[in-house]
Design an enzyme around this catalytic site. Structure first.
Site, PDB file in Angstrom:
ATOM      1  N   GLU A 245      54.774  43.550  52.837  1.00 20.33           N
ATOM      2  CA  GLU A 245      54.814  44.445  51.682  1.00 20.33           C
ATOM      3  C   GLU A 245      56.155  44.471  50.937  1.00 20.33           C
ATOM      4  O   GLU A 245      56.180  44.667  49.733  1.00 20.33           O
ATOM      5  CB  GLU A 245      54.467  45.872  52.136  1.00 20.33           C
ATOM      6  CG  GLU A 245      53.042  46.044  52.595  1.00 20.33           C
ATOM      7  CD  GLU A 245      52.038  45.815  51.479  1.00 20.33           C
ATOM      8  OE1 GLU A 245      52.147  46.484  50.433  1.00 20.33           O
ATOM      9  OE2 GLU A 245      51.156  44.960  51.653  1.00 20.33           O
TER      10      GLU A 245
ATOM     11  N   SER B 197      18.393  34.841  38.030  1.00 22.82           N
ATOM     12  CA  SER B 197      17.758  35.198  36.761  1.00 22.82           C
ATOM     13  C   SER B 197      17.860  36.679  36.423  1.00 22.82           C
ATOM     14  O   SER B 197      17.520  37.081  35.311  1.00 22.82           O
ATOM     15  CB  SER B 197      16.286  34.784  36.779  1.00 22.82           C
ATOM     16  OG  SER B 197      16.170  33.376  36.864  1.00 22.82           O
TER      17      SER B 197
END
Length: 613
Positions: free
Chosen positions: A83, A350
């Protein structure tokens, strides 16, 4: 040179004045910093359904308070290496880190690296909301400076490790250690420390309870970071990677709407900031509908899952305004807390085509516009239809009803892929979309909640929405902390275009690929099937309910020829009947009665025509 220095001096003075004024303005309403080091129990959170009944309670999910000098060195080292490697060398802001992050993001063309220090993150966790505003960021900087002046580096790191969110409803490294490994933070191993440090990137997605494989892969990245930062030798890293990792068995949580509970709990801090007291959260969930759907889907997959090689299902039911009425994130919460309705991104096939056809309608095409179903070659790629045949010229409406791939691609190429993507963004689909010709066939990953939200825009007459589950948050004394007002983007699709889309999508259910979704009342929807039958979708709407269904397998293994028009459409029909409180027998009676009335009218018309020429 004198002229240059004069202006540099003048601008410098004005810069100082602006900074002082801005600092004073944003420092005026900084939150109280009196109890920064206190780590008390987590407040109790009570979730209520839309009818006021209790969904669940949770809280006190924080472990024991830890100090750096009581932890094994590899735990804070793992966090710092990942970090903020320069944590002990900056004064709250790491300008070198900011520049490095800026360069990385410019090269990647997107945000891939942040520049926030541990001091800034601690300030945000302690005092501020995660809102991405200039004010919040500036206050974060001021508070980071304050923390650096008030506390030692080890104290700041201790604050951060005790307060940071680490997934599955837990805060702090001790709670995370106990949750995921069944040991305290003082007993954690090197690789277990790496997994916890890895959670900081995406706590909801990278924890062992959600996705063990992702947690391990991220842990390996952290080990590599520790080697690069000089905290581990290569030999120590090899030993860490080989160590036996014992994970705690998932909790046997019982109850209804557990996926919804987790989804809501992760949003609370964004609405009201740090939780410092007990709160009561009013949600949009229909608890009775949720319970019915959970029972149904569990029984349904037990009955048909093995036969069709289907192991998972996700369902979202919402109002056209975006209110979440029911959320099923998977088959069994106890087996996996990964929420497939909000976190998974699967190929919609689709089910994405309505976005393409809406773009075509907005570009001037009509449902009766003719397009030819024939082979098409784009940069060496040629789409195929499901039946491997071509049917020649047909209307736009018929091509959607039959879900013809070649025509969907031709339409996308005609109106422009970028225009299709812009339509998807307006409808609320924020997933990364492919710019390849296969865009029209839904060959990218999208979440079920995003796609169902897009269909909600078609259901409500064209108004933009954001799916939501929170209505109101009060503290235990009744003080209102948050109340949802409005929430939407206004009219984003013209009503006449919505009518044309509804005309086409109703026919999908009446006579097309979605016949298994018939309700006996006007309904609109679309099927979706990804390559090799890996995903099956049906999303649609009727009256004041919108529902989306996805089925498949977490490992993306193929199902046994399951298409969106088979199991997903059937599941959707049953879910919608429950949501709309439709009685199947009464529907069939209503349809039979309608046919009888039409037949009688036809006989009467024939009789009248004979009597009156």
């Amino acid at each position: 040179m004198r002229f240059f220095l004069k202006w540099v001096f003048t601008l410098g003075i004005w810069g100082v004045i602006i900074i002082v004024f801005t600092t004073g303005y944003f420092a005026y309403d900084l939150p109280s910093t009196d109890k920064a080091l206190e780590v008390s129990r987590r407040p109790l959170v009570t979730l209520l359904a839309r009818d006021g009944s209790k969904i669940s309670e949770f809280g006190n999910l924080q472990g024991d308070t830890v100090q750096i000098n009581t932890l094994p060195r590899h735990l804070p080292h793992a966090v710092i290496a990942t970090e903020d490697r320069r944590f002990y060398n900056h004064f709250g802001i790491d300008f070198i880190g900011v520049i490095r992050a800026f360069i990385s993001n410019v090269k990647a063309g997107r945000i891939v690296q942040g520049g926030s220090t541990i001091s800034q993150q601690a300030a945000k966790n302690l005092f501020l909301t995660p809102a991405r505003t200039f004010k919040r960021k500036y206050q974060e900087l001021l508070l980071a400076f304050w923390l650096e002046q008030k506390f030692t580096k080890d104290q700041i790191l201790s604050i951060y490790l005790n307060r940071v969110y680490l997934g599955s409803g837990v805060y702090g490294v001790d709670a995370a250690s106990k949750k995921y490994f069944g040991v305290s933070a003082q007993e954690i191993s090197v690789f277990q420390s790496a997994i916890i440090a890895g959670l900081l990137k995406a706590p909801s997605k990278l924890n062992p309870n959600t996705d063990m494989k992702a947690a391990i892969l991220r842990g390996k990245v952290v080990i590599s970071n520790m080697v690069s930062a000089g905290y581990l030798s290569k030999e120590q890293a090899r030993k860490a990677l080989k160590e036996k990792r014992i994970y705690r068995k998932k909790s046997s949580s019982k109850g209804v709407a557990l996926y919804f509970r987790d989804w809501i709990s992760e949003q609370l801090r964004g609405f009201i900031g740090p939780l410092n007291h007990d709160v009561i959260v009013k949600t949009t969930l229909d608890i009775n509908l949720q319970a019915r759907i959970e029972r149904f889907i569990n029984n349904y997959l037990r009955k048909y899952g093995k036969h069709y090689n289907v192991s998972q299902c996700a369902i979202i039911v919402m109002s056209p305004k975006g209110e979440i009425l029911a959320m099923v994130g998977g088959r069994n919460y106890q087996d996996s807390q990964f929420n497939r309705s909000t976190q998974a991104r699967r190929q919609p096939g689709s089910a994405f085509k309505p976005v393409v056809y809406l773009t075509a309608i907005e570009s001037g095409l009509m449902p009766d516009s003719r397009v030819v179903d024939s082979p098409i070659l784009i940069n060496g790629w040629s789409p195929k239809n499901y039946d491997r045949r071509f049917s020649g010229a047909m209307s736009l409406k018929e091509s959607l009803v039959r879900s013809v791939n070649t025509i969907a691609v031709k339409i996308s190429e005609r109106v422009g892929r970028e225009k299709v993507i812009k339509t998807a963004r307006r409808l609320g689909i924020m997933a990364p979309l492919t710019t390849s010709p296969s865009l029209a066939l839904g060959t990218f990953g999208v979440s079920l909640i995003e796609l169902t939200g897009a269909y909600s825009v078609l259901a409500n007459g064209g108004k933009g929405i954001w799916p939501f589950g929170l209505r109101e948050i009060n503290d235990s004394s009744g003080t209102k902390l948050y109340h949802r007002r409005g929430g939407g983007a206004g009219q984003i699709i013209e009503p006449q275009h919505i009518k044309l889309m509804n005309n086409m999508m109703s026919e999908v259910i009446r006579s097309g690929t979605g016949k298994n979704a018939r309700l006996g009342i006007p309904a609109y929807g679309k099927t979706g099937t990804s390559q090799a039958f890996r995903d099956g979708w049906f999303i649609g709407y009727a009256k004041d309910v919108v529902a989306g269904v996805w089925i498949g397998n977490d490992d993306e293994s193929p199902m046994k020829r399951v298409t969106g028009g088979t199991l997903p459409a059937t599941i959707w029909r049953k879910v919608m009947r429950a949501a709309l409180q439709l009685n199947p027998a009464s529907q069939e009676l209503r349809v039979s009665h309608s046919k009888l009335v039409l037949k009688q009218k036809s006989i009467w018309d024939n009789l009248i025509s004979k009597i009156i020429p």
